[in-house]
Scaffold this motif. Structure first.
Motif, PDB file in Angstrom:
ATOM      1  N   TRP A 280      -0.981  -9.383 -18.355  1.00  0.00           N
ATOM      2  CA  TRP A 280      -2.443  -9.425 -18.210  1.00  0.00           C
ATOM      3  C   TRP A 280      -2.838  -9.865 -16.798  1.00  0.00           C
ATOM      4  O   TRP A 280      -3.749  -9.306 -16.187  1.00  0.00           O
ATOM      5  N   ASP A 281      -2.130 -10.857 -16.290  1.00  0.00           N
ATOM      6  CA  ASP A 281      -2.424 -11.332 -14.935  1.00  0.00           C
ATOM      7  C   ASP A 281      -2.133 -10.236 -13.907  1.00  0.00           C
ATOM      8  O   ASP A 281      -2.901 -10.034 -12.959  1.00  0.00           O
ATOM      9  N   TYR A 282      -1.034  -9.521 -14.117  1.00  0.00           N
ATOM     10  CA  TYR A 282      -0.678  -8.456 -13.178  1.00  0.00           C
ATOM     11  C   TYR A 282      -1.679  -7.302 -13.262  1.00  0.00           C
ATOM     12  O   TYR A 282      -2.042  -6.709 -12.245  1.00  0.00           O
TER      13      TYR A 282
ATOM     14  N   GLY B  95       0.792  -1.230   0.000  1.00  0.00           N
ATOM     15  CA  GLY B  95       0.000   0.000   0.000  1.00  0.00           C
ATOM     16  C   GLY B  95       0.818   1.271   0.000  1.00  0.00           C
ATOM     17  O   GLY B  95       0.342   2.327   0.447  1.00  0.00           O
ATOM     18  N   LEU B  96       2.054   1.213  -0.497  1.00  0.00           N
ATOM     19  CA  LEU B  96       2.941   2.381  -0.475  1.00  0.00           C
ATOM     20  C   LEU B  96       3.169   2.959  -1.872  1.00  0.00           C
ATOM     21  O   LEU B  96       3.946   3.894  -2.032  1.00  0.00           O
ATOM     22  N   SER B  97       2.484   2.420  -2.883  1.00  0.00           N
ATOM     23  CA  SER B  97       2.764   2.808  -4.267  1.00  0.00           C
ATOM     24  C   SER B  97       1.535   3.413  -4.922  1.00  0.00           C
ATOM     25  O   SER B  97       0.396   3.124  -4.539  1.00  0.00           O
ATOM     26  N   LEU B  98       1.776   4.264  -5.928  1.00  0.00           N
ATOM     27  CA  LEU B  98       0.696   4.817  -6.739  1.00  0.00           C
ATOM     28  C   LEU B  98       0.347   3.805  -7.830  1.00  0.00           C
ATOM     29  O   LEU B  98       1.176   3.494  -8.694  1.00  0.00           O
ATOM     30  N   LEU B  99      -0.864   3.306  -7.788  1.00  0.00           N
ATOM     31  CA  LEU B  99      -1.244   2.259  -8.721  1.00  0.00           C
ATOM     32  C   LEU B  99      -1.364   2.755 -10.152  1.00  0.00           C
ATOM     33  O   LEU B  99      -1.243   1.970 -11.099  1.00  0.00           O
ATOM     34  N   GLU B 100      -1.617   4.052 -10.327  1.00  0.00           N
ATOM     35  CA  GLU B 100      -1.678   4.587 -11.696  1.00  0.00           C
ATOM     36  C   GLU B 100      -0.350   4.398 -12.418  1.00  0.00           C
ATOM     37  O   GLU B 100      -0.310   4.214 -13.630  1.00  0.00           O
ATOM     38  N   ASN B 101       0.753   4.464 -11.651  1.00  0.00           N
ATOM     39  CA  ASN B 101       2.056   4.222 -12.263  1.00  0.00           C
ATOM     40  C   ASN B 101       2.153   2.793 -12.792  1.00  0.00           C
ATOM     41  O   ASN B 101       2.830   2.529 -13.790  1.00  0.00           O
ATOM     42  N   GLU B 102       1.484   1.859 -12.107  1.00  0.00           N
ATOM     43  CA  GLU B 102       1.506   0.465 -12.545  1.00  0.00           C
ATOM     44  C   GLU B 102       0.790   0.301 -13.877  1.00  0.00           C
ATOM     45  O   GLU B 102       1.227  -0.454 -14.748  1.00  0.00           O
TER      46      GLU B 102
ATOM     47  N   LEU C 178       3.090   1.448 -16.575  1.00  0.00           N
ATOM     48  CA  LEU C 178       4.123   0.449 -16.843  1.00  0.00           C
ATOM     49  C   LEU C 178       3.551  -0.695 -17.681  1.00  0.00           C
ATOM     50  O   LEU C 178       4.190  -1.167 -18.630  1.00  0.00           O
ATOM     51  N   LEU C 179       2.356  -1.114 -17.338  1.00  0.00           N
ATOM     52  CA  LEU C 179       1.723  -2.205 -18.077  1.00  0.00           C
ATOM     53  C   LEU C 179       1.455  -1.826 -19.523  1.00  0.00           C
ATOM     54  O   LEU C 179       1.584  -2.651 -20.429  1.00  0.00           O
ATOM     55  N   ASP C 180       1.065  -0.572 -19.751  1.00  0.00           N
ATOM     56  CA  ASP C 180       0.861  -0.114 -21.129  1.00  0.00           C
ATOM     57  C   ASP C 180       2.147  -0.278 -21.938  1.00  0.00           C
ATOM     58  O   ASP C 180       2.113  -0.691 -23.109  1.00  0.00           O
TER      59      ASP C 180
END
Length: 700
Positions: free
Chosen positions: A145-147, A120-127, A130-132
């Motif tokens: 896709w799983d992530y 819970g210490l990270s900004l999920l929008e950054n994830e 990264l996935l894009d």
């Protein structure tokens, strides 16, 4: 690519080999240092840098990822500042990204990233950004896709947003199987969470339109076809279990002839349309559902008689084929005609029996869908007593006394199993219209791509669905079956690698046609050769020589007593457990190869005669879970060859488990590879103490 050997170094004068040796020489001391730091619980900045360097070069060192988990926990516990915690998490994500740059399919790296964002210490929008980037590089990277599914779940992202993302990826590349699969899981989740049936018209209509674009753009790509078949499954079938058939059926009249104690002869109009006779001890009830269900009990199924107006069951409801407590067939026994009061000279010998299935909630399928009741039916039992109830006259001598009370015969006017709610009728009407449109489009595609196996298979599936949802099933079946059978024959020719699947579908459609058409049933119906079983002629159904590879629709033949399935291609016998009145069964000249396959017929308690001659049953192998294990009997000596004794034990144990529950009097096994195996025959005889004839020879 799968199926292609990896290329080894060579052809470059040994340069690749030298480079690999240099890499190993560099990594070995680095890995040794990282393991030493792990052993000493050393979590300094320098130690973490060495660990990061190792993972950047080789992300598959799982011990190094575990070490970083311990280090991060230690550093967070020793520091109270939340901003420092976030900085540590950012550094951890950076290390993982470097590792993924080396190998974006590293299981250890992706698992570690899930663990880090779980803090819970990270900004999920950054994830998502990264996935894009990863999906732009490889849109079918299933790790990514799983992530993404995991991140969306943690964030609580709207399903509609994720659906739009899959649509975009599909438009980018219609061959993106991962996007199609993700879309199917999202739709299932959306409807489940909202409590909306998947037959929501507007949604499915738009999904079919999406698939059409893929078909006409890339007709040979399988990704969209798989998704299309998923859509068909959900457009055609309701998820809740249905009551397919019962015995006795609604509005039937059963006459009971109590000739001797404790047996009875039951006379009724059966599948042939003519009167049939069954030898029984008591009067059973069978309920056959479309799916295995639990919860069938006196609370959920009400059985009452008139004029008694009381519970009419003798004992509890029992599953016929128990699958983890669930069964698609349940049975119970009526107690009326074993009641001591009935054996006295009384005249209430005609009973209306009323059954209400789903009278209260509680019948549930294994996948959690409730049975939507209630469904009710009524049948009549009439008894004719002989023996102590005999009258004499001067002209005819002794006569059977028949006491009937016609005013008690009140068949229920409704056909319970055909009853549907208005909302379901609306869905069926919509589905019928949809299927008609889809069939037209598929025919259009086949005109352009006549040899397309996907278009051919889909047309067959569409015609099958149209049969199942039609409000006039018999007419639609009559119109469609011939074409469906031709399509599966064509598929067997153009796609021989999946011939077994097409043969199975061909068999099911043929059986659907035969069992739903009374005229075809009568053509295959005659007086059997084993009439001595009941002391009178019995009707036999001939389904021999039809090249059947799979059984289905046996629930339509619940009262069947004799069945000939010889000269087919059957490997499995699932479905035969529905034939609870079966007395004689001929399975000769099929392809049954494993004793385990016979388990469905071990549920047939009334079976007395079984012919399994000229199959593939052998004492030389044990087949379980699709794997054949050699047991190897050495027939030239009394000793077994050196093989795993546990498999021999399991094989012999299968013989006992299958046959010990049966009351066979006649058995034919000649022509099987194991028929000459003495141990095989000994095990059979030990498991069947009731056996009188084995391969037409008396059993000593």
């Amino acid at each position: 690519m799968h199926g292609r050997p990896r290329k080894r170094g060579g052809g470059d004068g040994g340069a690749s080999e030298q480079k690999e040796k240099a890499k190993i020489a560099f990594l070995e001391p680095l890995q040794a240092q990282v393991l030493q730091n792990h052993h000493n619980c050393c979590y300094t900045k320098e130690a973490l840098q060495k660990n990061a360097r190792l993972l950047e070069l080789n992300p598959e060192v799982n011990t190094a990822w575990n070490y970083r988990k311990l280090a991060l926990r230690h550093l967070i516990a020793s520091e109270q500042d939340v901003e420092v915690h976030k900085a540590l998490a950012r550094e951890e994500l950076r290390v993982i990204e470097m590792a993924l740059a080396r190998n974006y399919k590293s299981y250890g790296a992706w698992h570690h990233r899930k663990w880090v964002i779980g803090l819970g210490l990270s900004l999920l929008e950054n994830e998502f950004r990264l996935l894009d980037k990863f999906m732009d590089a490889d849109a079918r990277n299933f790790h990514a896709w799983d992530y993404r599914r995991h991140v969306a779940s943690v964030q609580g992202a709207a399903l509609e947003k994720e659906l739009e993302f899959t649509r975009k990826k599909i438009y980018d590349n219609f061959s993106n199987y991962s996007a199609w699969h993700k879309r199917s899981t999202l739709l299932s989740q959306l409807f489940k969470e909202n409590g909306v049936d998947i037959l929501k018209h507007s949604t499915l209509s738009s999904e079919f339109e999406l698939v059409h674009q893929a078909f006409f753009t890339e007709p040979d790509d399988q990704s969209a076809w798989f998704y299309y078949n998923w859509l068909l499954d959900h457009a055609a079938a309701a998820p809740d279990p249905k009551l397919l058939s019962t015995w006795p059926s609604d509005a039937v009249l059963i006459t009971i002839d109590e000739q001797s104690e404790p047996s009875q002869l039951l006379h009724f109009r059966g599948i042939s349309g003519l009167e049939e006779t069954i030898l029984l001890e008591g009067v059973p009830i069978f309920l056959c559902f479309s799916k295995p269900v639990t919860g069938v009990s006196g609370l959920t199924v009400s059985v009452q008689s008139v004029p008694d107006s009381k519970q009419a069951l003798h004992g509890l409801w029992k599953p016929v084929a128990n699958k983890g407590g669930a069964s698609n067939i349940w049975s119970a026994d009526l107690n009326h005609f074993t009641d001591a009061k009935i054996k006295k000279r009384v005249y209430e010998l005609s009973y209306n029996v009323r059954i209400e299935i789903g009278s209260t909630q509680g019948i549930i399928s294994q996948d959690g869908h409730p049975f939507l009741g209630p469904v009710h039916l009524t049948f009549v039992l009439r008894s004719t007593f002989v023996g102590s109830y005999i009258v004499k006259d001067d002209i005819h001598g002794e006569q059977n006394l028949k006491i009937v009370e016609d005013d008690k015969w009140e068949p229920h006017p409704e056909q319970a199993l055909a009853a549907q709610s208005l909302s379901m009728l609306e869905k069926v009407t919509w589905s019928e219209k949809l299927m008609k449109e889809e069939i037209g489009l598929c025919r259009e595609l086949l005109e352009l791509e006549s040899s397309s196996k996907w278009a051919t298979l889909t047309l067959a599936r569409l015609l099958e669905v149209q049969q199942n949802i039609s409000q006039d099933k018999r007419l639609t079946l009559r119109n469609n079956t011939a074409e469906v059978l031709q399509l599966y024959e064509k598929l067997t020719r153009i796609d021989p690698s999946h011939a077994e699947y097409y043969q199975d579908r061909h068999s099911l459609n043929l059986l659907d046609q035969i069992t739903s058409d009374s005229a075809q049933l009568k053509e295959r119906w005659s007086i059997g050769l084993h009439g001595s079983v009941l002391g009178r002629d019995i009707g036999i159904l001939w389904l021999n020589g039809l090249s059947l590879s799979k059984l289905g629709y046996m629930e339509r033949l619940l009262s069947l007593q004799m069945l000939d399935l010889s000269y087919n291609h059957l490997r499995a016998l699932d479905g035969l457990e529905a034939l609870q009145f079966l007395v004689h069964l001929n399975l000769s000249h099929n392809l049954v190869s494993c004793v385990h396959t016979l388990r469905p017929i071990s549920k047939l308690q009334r079976l007395r005669s079984l012919d399994i001659s000229h199959n593939k049953l052998t004492g030389n192998s044990y087949t379980g879970s699709g794997v054949s294990v050699a047991v190897c009997w050495d027939l030239s000596s009394k000793n077994r060859m050196a093989t795993p004794s546990s498999h021999t034990f399991e094989y012999l144990n299968d013989i006992e488990d299958v046959f010990k529950c049966m009351n066979l009097e006649e058995l034919a096994i000649a022509g099987n590879p194991g028929a000459s195996d003495n141990q095989f025959r000994v095990s059979l005889l030990e498991s069947l103490p009731s056996l009188k004839l084995l391969d037409c020879k008396s059993v000593p």
